[in-house]
Scaffold this motif. Sequence first.
Motif, PDB file in Angstrom:
ATOM      1  N   ARG A 149       0.806   8.754  -2.664  1.00  0.00           N
ATOM      2  CA  ARG A 149       0.025   9.514  -3.756  1.00  0.00           C
ATOM      3  C   ARG A 149      -1.006   9.945  -3.098  1.00  0.00           C
ATOM      4  N   GLU A 150      -1.763   9.486  -2.001  1.00  0.00           N
ATOM      5  CA  GLU A 150      -3.013  10.251  -1.502  1.00  0.00           C
ATOM      6  C   GLU A 150      -2.291  11.119  -0.540  1.00  0.00           C
ATOM      7  N   TYR A 176       1.562  10.336   7.189  1.00  0.00           N
ATOM      8  CA  TYR A 176       1.531   9.267   6.156  1.00  0.00           C
ATOM      9  C   TYR A 176       2.147   7.866   6.718  1.00  0.00           C
ATOM     10  N   GLU A 235       2.779   2.996  -1.880  1.00  0.00           N
ATOM     11  CA  GLU A 235       2.828   3.754  -3.281  1.00  0.00           C
ATOM     12  C   GLU A 235       1.548   4.413  -3.096  1.00  0.00           C
ATOM     13  N   LYS A 236       0.417   3.763  -2.990  1.00  0.00           N
ATOM     14  CA  LYS A 236      -1.003   4.431  -3.264  1.00  0.00           C
ATOM     15  C   LYS A 236      -1.203   5.504  -2.081  1.00  0.00           C
ATOM     16  N   LEU A 237      -0.776   5.068  -0.767  1.00  0.00           N
ATOM     17  CA  LEU A 237      -0.783   5.983   0.401  1.00  0.00           C
ATOM     18  C   LEU A 237      -0.021   7.146   0.142  1.00  0.00           C
ATOM     19  N   GLU A 252       0.698  -1.334  -0.033  1.00  0.00           N
ATOM     20  CA  GLU A 252       0.016  -0.067  -0.011  1.00  0.00           C
ATOM     21  C   GLU A 252       0.754   1.294  -0.035  1.00  0.00           C
TER      22      GLU A 252
END
Length: 265
Positions: free
Chosen positions: A30-31, A42, A26-28, A24
């Motif tokens: 970006r978010e 983060y 990378e997705k987090l 997760e």
Amino acid sequence: MSDPSVLLVKANLKQLRLPAMQAEFEKLAREAAHAGESHQQYLLRLTELEVAARSANVLRARIKQAAFPVQKDLDTFDFTAVPGLNKQKVLELARGEWLEQRYNCCLIGNSGTGKTHLATALGLAACRQGQRVRFFTAAGLVNRLEEAQQQHQLDRVLTQLDKTDLLICDELGYLSFSRSGAELLFQVFADRYERRSLLITSNLPFGEWGQVFQGERMTAALLDRLTHRCHIFEMNGESYRFRESMKAKKGKPGRKEAKEAATES
Ligand code: ADP
Ligand code: MG
């Protein structure tokens, strides 16, 4: 071409065995960039994911070890079908304090009245509270003990059973045991007295347990210990299974057969 640091982070998280973070991050990231979150925020969200995934894995393993025959939970238990059952008391037990207090629980009633369902639901609730649970049928437990004895492994099995916070023994009374089988079962039950909880379901009222434990003295000694600190639920009434199948049949053309079956039983 992906950023080499991404590959390195992946490799590190893999080596550190942090699969949820690995999946997760990378997705987090970006978010987090999009929402303008701090590095700490983060990192917090990312570590929370790993912690949650780990707890879920531990719970899954605990439920697997409990070896429930089926996973029946309280949310599918229809309390209106057993009006004599104290729902508040059952919900209280599902909160688990009785295990801390080393209390026992007995569910006594006819076949099909939901004893196994309720025993499993209380066992699942205990698993969620972090307790070690083990489900056996009485016959299965006696078999296990007798086998262990023959293989000179009884001590090992008794130690394993002793590690469980809640031992569920379902269907006591359907089959009677050999004298040695009954003695082994007695030993397991008596060993837990005031130390660990037992949940027993039986179709037999206590007065008839002598049939299972062969001998009034052993039965009296057992009942004395078992019921000393015990929540007892009587679940007598019509079989839920039978009622449901009658309902289903009534909805279909074969009304006459259903009526006949009902009068036969
Ligand atoms: P017992 O162990 O008393 O013989 P079970 O718990 O095996 O009965 O119940 C028989 C079937 O009926 C199971 O599928 C169970 O889920 C269902 N059942 C029994 N009582 C209820 C209830 N009050 N609400 C929902 N399902 C029930
Ligand atoms: Mg049952």
